[in-house]
Design a protein around this motif. Structure first.
Motif, PDB file in Angstrom:
ATOM      1  N   LEU A 118       0.835  -1.205   0.000  1.00 60.18           N
ATOM      2  CA  LEU A 118       0.000   0.000   0.000  1.00 60.18           C
ATOM      3  C   LEU A 118       0.867   1.251   0.000  1.00 60.18           C
ATOM      4  CD1 LEU A 118      -2.872   1.021  -0.004  1.00 60.18           C
ATOM      5  CD2 LEU A 118      -2.843   1.000   2.492  1.00 60.18           C
ATOM      6  N   VAL A 119       1.981   1.218   0.711  1.00 58.57           N
ATOM      7  CA  VAL A 119       2.894   2.364   0.693  1.00 58.57           C
ATOM      8  C   VAL A 119       3.379   2.622  -0.727  1.00 58.57           C
ATOM      9  CG1 VAL A 119       5.183   3.152   1.401  1.00 58.57           C
ATOM     10  CG2 VAL A 119       3.632   2.193   3.093  1.00 58.57           C
ATOM     11  N   LYS A 120       3.761   1.560  -1.423  1.00 60.58           N
ATOM     12  CA  LYS A 120       4.234   1.721  -2.806  1.00 60.58           C
ATOM     13  C   LYS A 120       3.107   2.239  -3.706  1.00 60.58           C
ATOM     14  CE  LYS A 120       6.572  -0.730  -6.550  1.00 60.58           C
ATOM     15  NZ  LYS A 120       5.714  -0.156  -7.596  1.00 60.58           N
ATOM     16  N   ALA A 121       1.908   1.674  -3.542  1.00 60.60           N
ATOM     17  CA  ALA A 121       0.796   2.092  -4.389  1.00 60.60           C
ATOM     18  C   ALA A 121       0.477   3.564  -4.182  1.00 60.60           C
ATOM     19  CB  ALA A 121      -0.430   1.229  -4.099  1.00 60.60           C
ATOM     20  N   VAL A 122       0.418   4.020  -2.926  1.00 65.59           N
ATOM     21  CA  VAL A 122       0.092   5.418  -2.649  1.00 65.59           C
ATOM     22  C   VAL A 122       1.211   6.332  -3.140  1.00 65.59           C
ATOM     23  CG1 VAL A 122      -0.308   7.095  -0.806  1.00 65.59           C
ATOM     24  CG2 VAL A 122      -1.424   4.860  -0.722  1.00 65.59           C
ATOM     25  N   THR A 123       2.448   5.896  -2.989  1.00 70.03           N
ATOM     26  CA  THR A 123       3.570   6.692  -3.496  1.00 70.03           C
ATOM     27  C   THR A 123       3.464   6.859  -5.007  1.00 70.03           C
ATOM     28  OG1 THR A 123       4.985   5.906  -1.699  1.00 70.03           O
ATOM     29  CG2 THR A 123       6.078   6.859  -3.623  1.00 70.03           C
ATOM     30  N   ASP A 124       3.167   5.755  -5.709  1.00 74.20           N
ATOM     31  CA  ASP A 124       3.009   5.834  -7.164  1.00 74.20           C
ATOM     32  C   ASP A 124       1.827   6.717  -7.544  1.00 74.20           C
ATOM     33  OD1 ASP A 124       5.171   4.185  -7.390  1.00 74.20           O
ATOM     34  OD2 ASP A 124       3.993   2.354  -7.719  1.00 74.20           O
ATOM     35  N   ILE A 125       0.740   6.594  -6.795  1.00 79.79           N
ATOM     36  CA  ILE A 125      -0.447   7.402  -7.091  1.00 79.79           C
ATOM     37  C   ILE A 125      -0.134   8.884  -6.931  1.00 79.79           C
ATOM     38  CG2 ILE A 125      -2.746   7.992  -6.218  1.00 79.79           C
ATOM     39  CD1 ILE A 125      -3.087   4.963  -5.625  1.00 79.79           C
ATOM     40  N   LYS A 126       0.556   9.227  -5.831  1.00 83.19           N
ATOM     41  CA  LYS A 126       0.904  10.634  -5.590  1.00 83.19           C
ATOM     42  C   LYS A 126       1.793  11.176  -6.708  1.00 83.19           C
ATOM     43  CE  LYS A 126       2.309  11.681  -1.486  1.00 83.19           C
ATOM     44  NZ  LYS A 126       3.021  11.580  -0.192  1.00 83.19           N
ATOM     45  N   ALA A 127       2.648  10.329  -7.259  1.00 81.00           N
ATOM     46  CA  ALA A 127       3.553  10.789  -8.306  1.00 81.00           C
ATOM     47  C   ALA A 127       2.871  10.827  -9.681  1.00 81.00           C
ATOM     48  CB  ALA A 127       4.783   9.887  -8.354  1.00 81.00           C
ATOM     49  N   GLU A 128       1.970   9.905  -9.965  1.00 75.90           N
ATOM     50  CA  GLU A 128       1.432   9.760 -11.303  1.00 75.90           C
ATOM     51  C   GLU A 128       0.234  10.646 -11.583  1.00 75.90           C
ATOM     52  OE1 GLU A 128       0.742   5.722 -12.378  1.00 75.90           O
ATOM     53  OE2 GLU A 128       2.739   5.051 -11.732  1.00 75.90           O
ATOM     54  N   ILE A 129      -0.589  10.914 -10.591  1.00 76.69           N
ATOM     55  CA  ILE A 129      -1.782  11.725 -10.866  1.00 76.69           C
ATOM     56  C   ILE A 129      -1.405  13.114 -11.356  1.00 76.69           C
ATOM     57  CG2 ILE A 129      -3.696  12.908  -9.707  1.00 76.69           C
ATOM     58  CD1 ILE A 129      -4.366  10.365  -8.302  1.00 76.69           C
ATOM     59  N   PRO A 130      -0.466  13.843 -10.713  1.00 74.51           N
ATOM     60  CA  PRO A 130      -0.088  15.147 -11.278  1.00 74.51           C
ATOM     61  C   PRO A 130       0.458  15.038 -12.702  1.00 74.51           C
ATOM     62  CG  PRO A 130       0.678  14.967  -9.015  1.00 74.51           C
ATOM     63  CD  PRO A 130       0.203  13.608  -9.409  1.00 74.51           C
ATOM     64  N   VAL A 131       1.179  13.945 -12.977  1.00 76.47           N
ATOM     65  CA  VAL A 131       1.711  13.764 -14.332  1.00 76.47           C
ATOM     66  C   VAL A 131       0.576  13.596 -15.331  1.00 76.47           C
ATOM     67  CG1 VAL A 131       3.075  12.235 -15.799  1.00 76.47           C
ATOM     68  CG2 VAL A 131       3.889  12.809 -13.502  1.00 76.47           C
ATOM     69  N   HIS A 132      -0.444  12.832 -14.958  1.00 73.25           N
ATOM     70  CA  HIS A 132      -1.586  12.640 -15.856  1.00 73.25           C
ATOM     71  C   HIS A 132      -2.324  13.960 -16.110  1.00 73.25           C
ATOM     72  CE1 HIS A 132      -0.930   8.371 -15.570  1.00 73.25           C
ATOM     73  NE2 HIS A 132      -2.004   8.105 -16.327  1.00 73.25           N
ATOM     74  N   PHE A 133      -2.303  14.850 -15.140  1.00 69.56           N
ATOM     75  CA  PHE A 133      -2.942  16.148 -15.334  1.00 69.56           C
ATOM     76  C   PHE A 133      -2.144  17.053 -16.291  1.00 69.56           C
ATOM     77  CE2 PHE A 133      -5.117  15.757 -10.980  1.00 69.56           C
ATOM     78  CZ  PHE A 133      -6.221  15.166 -11.563  1.00 69.56           C
ATOM     79  N   GLU A 134      -0.930  16.667 -16.614  1.00 71.32           N
ATOM     80  CA  GLU A 134      -0.107  17.452 -17.530  1.00 71.32           C
ATOM     81  C   GLU A 134      -0.066  16.846 -18.942  1.00 71.32           C
ATOM     82  OE1 GLU A 134       1.004  20.250 -16.560  1.00 71.32           O
ATOM     83  OE2 GLU A 134       0.446  19.969 -14.470  1.00 71.32           O
ATOM     84  N   ARG A 135      -0.699  15.732 -19.141  1.00 69.97           N
ATOM     85  CA  ARG A 135      -0.645  15.080 -20.442  1.00 69.97           C
ATOM     86  C   ARG A 135      -1.504  15.843 -21.464  1.00 69.97           C
ATOM     87  NH1 ARG A 135      -0.838   8.546 -19.209  1.00 69.97           N
ATOM     88  NH2 ARG A 135       1.234   8.434 -18.236  1.00 69.97           N
ATOM     89  N   ALA A 249      -5.242   1.273 -11.961  1.00 68.42           N
ATOM     90  CA  ALA A 249      -4.017   0.571 -12.349  1.00 68.42           C
ATOM     91  C   ALA A 249      -3.180   0.206 -11.128  1.00 68.42           C
ATOM     92  CB  ALA A 249      -3.204   1.443 -13.311  1.00 68.42           C
ATOM     93  N   ARG A 250      -3.115   1.128 -10.129  1.00 72.28           N
ATOM     94  CA  ARG A 250      -2.253   0.900  -8.972  1.00 72.28           C
ATOM     95  C   ARG A 250      -2.920   0.073  -7.871  1.00 72.28           C
ATOM     96  NH1 ARG A 250       2.441   0.928 -11.045  1.00 72.28           N
ATOM     97  NH2 ARG A 250       2.862   2.825 -12.264  1.00 72.28           N
ATOM     98  N   LEU A 251      -4.231   0.160  -7.782  1.00 67.87           N
ATOM     99  CA  LEU A 251      -4.926  -0.606  -6.742  1.00 67.87           C
ATOM    100  C   LEU A 251      -5.297  -2.000  -7.210  1.00 67.87           C
ATOM    101  CD1 LEU A 251      -7.303   2.091  -5.203  1.00 67.87           C
ATOM    102  CD2 LEU A 251      -5.124   1.274  -4.307  1.00 67.87           C
ATOM    103  N   ALA A 252      -5.270  -2.216  -8.519  1.00 71.38           N
ATOM    104  CA  ALA A 252      -5.638  -3.535  -9.043  1.00 71.38           C
ATOM    105  C   ALA A 252      -4.797  -4.656  -8.438  1.00 71.38           C
ATOM    106  CB  ALA A 252      -5.535  -3.543 -10.571  1.00 71.38           C
ATOM    107  N   PRO A 253      -3.445  -4.513  -8.324  1.00 72.64           N
ATOM    108  CA  PRO A 253      -2.667  -5.592  -7.694  1.00 72.64           C
ATOM    109  C   PRO A 253      -3.077  -5.851  -6.249  1.00 72.64           C
ATOM    110  CG  PRO A 253      -1.235  -4.104  -8.917  1.00 72.64           C
ATOM    111  CD  PRO A 253      -2.576  -3.454  -8.863  1.00 72.64           C
ATOM    112  N   GLY A 266     -13.358  -3.895   0.924  1.00 74.28           N
ATOM    113  CA  GLY A 266     -14.122  -2.690   1.243  1.00 74.28           C
ATOM    114  C   GLY A 266     -13.227  -1.521   1.571  1.00 74.28           C
ATOM    115  N   TYR A 267     -12.095  -1.811   2.252  1.00 72.73           N
ATOM    116  CA  TYR A 267     -11.166  -0.746   2.599  1.00 72.73           C
ATOM    117  C   TYR A 267     -10.529  -0.158   1.341  1.00 72.73           C
ATOM    118  CZ  TYR A 267      -6.892   1.485   4.234  1.00 72.73           C
ATOM    119  OH  TYR A 267      -5.871   2.376   4.446  1.00 72.73           O
ATOM    120  N   PHE A 268     -10.109  -1.008   0.387  1.00 70.54           N
ATOM    121  CA  PHE A 268      -9.508  -0.498  -0.851  1.00 70.54           C
ATOM    122  C   PHE A 268     -10.505   0.376  -1.620  1.00 70.54           C
ATOM    123  CE2 PHE A 268      -6.808  -4.582  -0.874  1.00 70.54           C
ATOM    124  CZ  PHE A 268      -5.887  -3.993  -0.043  1.00 70.54           C
ATOM    125  N   THR A 269     -11.747  -0.049  -1.626  1.00 72.75           N
ATOM    126  CA  THR A 269     -12.774   0.749  -2.300  1.00 72.75           C
ATOM    127  C   THR A 269     -12.929   2.104  -1.629  1.00 72.75           C
ATOM    128  OG1 THR A 269     -13.943  -1.270  -2.962  1.00 72.75           O
ATOM    129  CG2 THR A 269     -15.193   0.800  -2.983  1.00 72.75           C
TER     130      THR A 269
END
Length: 826
Positions: A118-135, A249-253, A266-269
């Motif tokens: 979960l730490v890795k997933a949240v770290t990736d999410i924090k990094a990727e969402i701003p990038v997606h907003f710049e695409r 993509a990040r929560l699927a695993p 339920g928690y992931f949702t």
């Protein structure tokens, strides 16, 4: 005539041939040894394992130095190793009620993996969402939304301006988006100054038309506001759609690996939904691209927040997506066995920690810490009750948890209700644990009768015994346990004769030739010290001599006060005679305990008798130095005299008994035999031989009863006699029932073998008096009299004289002369 004991009765010795190997290396370990020597405790522990009910916890009762915790671990560790490993426990943020964190159970080891994933997933999410907003794709969609909004807004502005012009007004918007209408006369804008110089009727007409137009313009502005809100909703929807791609993509695993757990799914949702609801906190660094201008012509703000965000820094919400690994069983094999050696409330029941920020304290679910009760879930918790009862809140918390079956983490309440600081209320963990309390029998009795909850929750008492019978089978078991100690402690091997000496020392500690002590830790201490002496001497194996030197060294370290006492006897500062005779004097024996060192000391017991009605006075009691048991012993002396000598006359005398040069409290009845001897000597006016010391309690019938500490008492009198010089006449009288308790040192046994010291077993006071005085005690004949010249005959005559002198002559004349019996007619 009573004969002294032979040297073979003064101690028992284990023959080296009884040891089944040349040294400890050849003796196999017996895995059932503890169960064989502690059958009661073993039975209780087996019952505890068989009954799953939470009320069947165990109180392991026994004295210190029995290895109580070691016994519990030795039994529980194999059972725990064969049991299933309990689940991990994690606390997660409760998105519906943040003050009530949720607890989730996971298979052992998954908690650690989930936390890292979960730490890795949240770290990736924090990094990727701003990038997606710049695409480009996102920016293109956003620009399309903005263009559509701007086109519609421009058309509305054009309609507003045209409508205003039709009504003869010019429309203006200021920087704040405020709408202003200016009248038009002859195609020109009328300024405020010019408007004031117009005809009143014209001004009134223009003002009316302007108000109606403003109302109409308000509808246009509301349409623009709705369009702007629609834009923001569309932008938000676009943002959520863009972020959802990253989240999925990040929560699927996580769903794939852990989603089988319904609570985790339920928690992931909930995590996904919370991130989508708080995208402004994730879009760190903002994003480029202009926003739609406001009605005033200005943009509505960049993504430093997202559309609709408030000004100022976004709330740090990332702690919500952490995992508090409350109980981690990833390294546990089987069920846990937890020994809590410091059972404070927080150590036992867990705690909610707080951190300080800008002078204020705050907490959240990540600061919930487990106690030993939580870590022991699915297994066993061992607590020493003496430590536990020192922490009343911990004791109360433990009982509440066992009674409810839930282990809560909460702030302990101290007494009455008081103001509480704001805190959280974590969901309790379901309790599945066996608690083993370790303590004394006295503590068990106290809890049993003072706390009804204890009896309901600790239904099993595992009772450890102090000793076992000294049989060949039990000797082999003891040796097996001692060899386990040698291997566990990494000691040099012990030779056959050293192991035999340890068996004898076990009987010495048990104070019984027919028993062996089970206080293995005490034997372990001696073994470690003997091994150190052997190693210092360069020996390859510990022998009997090393053990003897270890005992001597241990006594030397502890016997300073004993040596000082003996020096006082040498200087005759303490008046105790070891030769000669005296009337009304006897040598009694006592045991003094200083620290963990016990030693015997002789005391002179003195008695005086005379005419009067005062009876026998106990000076120790009168001086408030005598304890209740000692006082009872004195009363038994009076009862003995009444039963033996007051059959044909009243017992009238005045006398006193005391311990000479005794300035401390006196307790116990082990000197009552010597006190009775001094009293009988004083009454008979016949001396006692002071080369003897006497220990033993006396009954009302004159039987000499067993007492404790006979070895120390004999050693104490022997030490005084030896320092003054053994004459061959000295010795000790002891109860015959105590003979089996003798485990005397070799030097005493050797002195007895040479005839320099004697030990007499006696069963009745009459036997003792014959040895002490050399006079036959005598038995009352059919005529009610004792034989002439016998000790008891002399006592009887003296008591008759004392009574005649003490009572009125008219009464005394009615009594028969001593030895003549009683005139029934009178």
């Amino acid at each position: 005539m009573t004969t002294p004991l032979s040297p073979s009765r003064l101690r028992t010795a284990c023959a080296p041939d009884a040891i089944p190997a040349q040294d400890s290396r050849g003796i196999p370990e017996d895995p059932e040894a503890l169960a064989k020597i502690q059958p009661r405790a073993q039975s209780a522990m087996e019952m505890a394992l068989a009954i799953k009910s939470r009320e069947y916890n165990v109180y392991l009762a026994g004295d210190p130095h029995l290895g109580r915790t070691y016994f519990a671990r030795s039994f529980l560790d194999p059972a725990a190793a064969a049991a299933a490993t309990p689940p991990d426990l994690i606390y997660v943020h409760n998105f519906e009620d943040p003050d009530r964190p949720r607890i989730i159970r996971l298979p052992a080891g998954q908690g650690r993996r989930l936390k890292a994933a979960l730490v890795k997933a949240v770290t990736d999410i924090k990094a990727e969402i701003p990038v997606h907003f710049e695409r480009e794709a996102y920016l293109a969609k956003r620009q399309t939304l903005l263009r559509g909004f701007n086109t519609g807004r421009d058309e509305l502005y054009a309609d507003m301006e045209a409508r205003a012009k039709d009504e003869g007004f010019s429309l203006a918007l200021d920087d704040q988006g405020a709408l202003t209408l200016y009248p038009l006369l002859e195609g020109k804008v009328v300024s405020d100054e010019e408007f004031e110089h117009l005809e009143p009727d014209l001004k009134k007409e223009l003002k009316g038309r302007g108000d109606r137009l403003l109302e109409e313009m308000g509808e246009y502005l509301r349409r623009i506001s709705r369009e702007e809100k629609g834009l923001r909703d569309q932008e938000k929807s676009l943002d959520r759609e863009t972020a959802a791609e990253v989240l999925d993509a990040r929560l699927a695993p996580l769903f794939e690996e852990f989603g089988a757990n319904e609570a985790l799914a339920g928690y992931f949702t909930a995590v996904r939904g919370d991130i989508l609801d708080n995208l402004d906190a994730l879009a760190a660094g903002g994003r480029d691209g202009s926003s739609a201008p406001s009605p005033s012509g200005h943009g509505h703000g960049g993504h430093g927040g997202l559309p609709g965000s408030e000004a100022g820094p976004a709330e740090d919400i990332f702690y919500r997506y952490e995992i508090n690994l409350f109980v981690d069983n990833s390294q546990t094999t089987g069920a846990p066995v937890i020994v809590e050696d410091h059972p404070t409330y927080f150590n036992l029941m867990g705690c909610i920690e707080r951190e300080s920020e800008l002078g204020a304290l705050y907490t959240d679910f990540t600061l919930i810490k487990a106690g030993s009760l939580h870590r022991a879930c699915g297994g066993f918790l061992i607590v020493k009750v003496d430590d536990l009862v020192q922490n009343p809140t911990a004791w109360e918390g433990l009982l509440r948890a066992l009674r409810s079956g839930q282990a809560r983490v909460e702030d302990p309440s101290e007494g009455a209700e008081h103001a509480r600081t704001r805190t959280i209320e974590p969901e309790p963990a379901q309790l599945d644990v066996k608690v083993i309390l370790v303590g004394l029998d006295e503590t068990y009795e106290l809890l049993l009768y003072t706390d009804e909850r204890f009896q309901k929750l600790f239904k099993l008492k595992a009772h450890l015994q102090d000793t076992m019978r000294r049989t060949p089978e039990n000797t082999v078991i003891l040796v097996s346990l001692l060899c386990r100690v040698i291997r566990d402690a990494g000691l040099l091997p012990f030779g056959r004769d050293a192991l035999a000496a340890l068996v004898d020392h076990a009987s010495h500690l048990a104070e019984d030739q027919a028993k062996l002590t089970l206080k293995i830790p005490l034997l372990r201490e001696l073994m470690i010290e003997a091994e150190a002496l052997a190693r210092m001497a360069g020996a390859a194996c510990v022998e009997r001599g090393h053990l003897a030197r270890a005992v001597t060294a241990r006594d030397f370290r502890a016997d300073l006060f004993e040596e000082e006492y003996l020096a006082e006897y040498d200087r005759e500062m303490l008046k105790v005679a070891t030769s000669g005779v005296a009337v009304g004097r006897a040598n009694g024996l006592s045991v003094r305990m200083i620290g963990d060192h016990a030693f015997g000391l002789p005391h002179q017991i003195a008695c005086t008798v005379g005419v009067g009605h005062g009876g026998i006075m106990d000076l120790e009691r009168e001086a408030e130095l005598g304890g209740p048991i000692h006082t009872k012993g004195m009363m038994i002396l009076k009862s003995y005299l009444l039963g033996r000598f007051a059959q044909d006359k009243p017992l009238v005398l005045t006398g006193s008994l005391c311990f000479e040069q005794s300035y401390a409290e006196v307790e116990g009845d082990s000197a009552s035999g010597a006190e009775l001897a001094a009293l009988l000597s004083a009454l008979a006016e016949r001396p006692i031989r002071l080369c003897y010391a006497f220990t033993g309690a006396v009954s009302q019938s004159g039987a000499i009863l067993a007492v404790g500490g006979v070895n120390e008492k004999i050693e104490g009198f022997f030490a005084v006699c030896r320092r003054r010089g053994l004459t061959g006449e000295q010795g000790v009288l002891l109860p015959a029932d105590n003979v089996d308790n003798l485990m005397l040192p070799e030097e005493v046994v050797e002195a007895v073998a040479r005839g320099q010291f004697h030990i007499f077993p006696v069963r009745r006071i009459e036997e003792a008096m014959e040895i002490l005085t050399g006079i036959q005690a005598g038995t009352r004949g059919a005529d009610g009299s004792f034989p002439s010249g016998s000790l008891y005959g002399l006592v009887d005559e003296r008591l008759t004289r004392l009574a005649r002198l003490a009572l009125r002559p008219s009464r005394a004349a009615d009594w028969p002369a001593p030895g003549l019996g009683r005139d029934v007619g009178k």
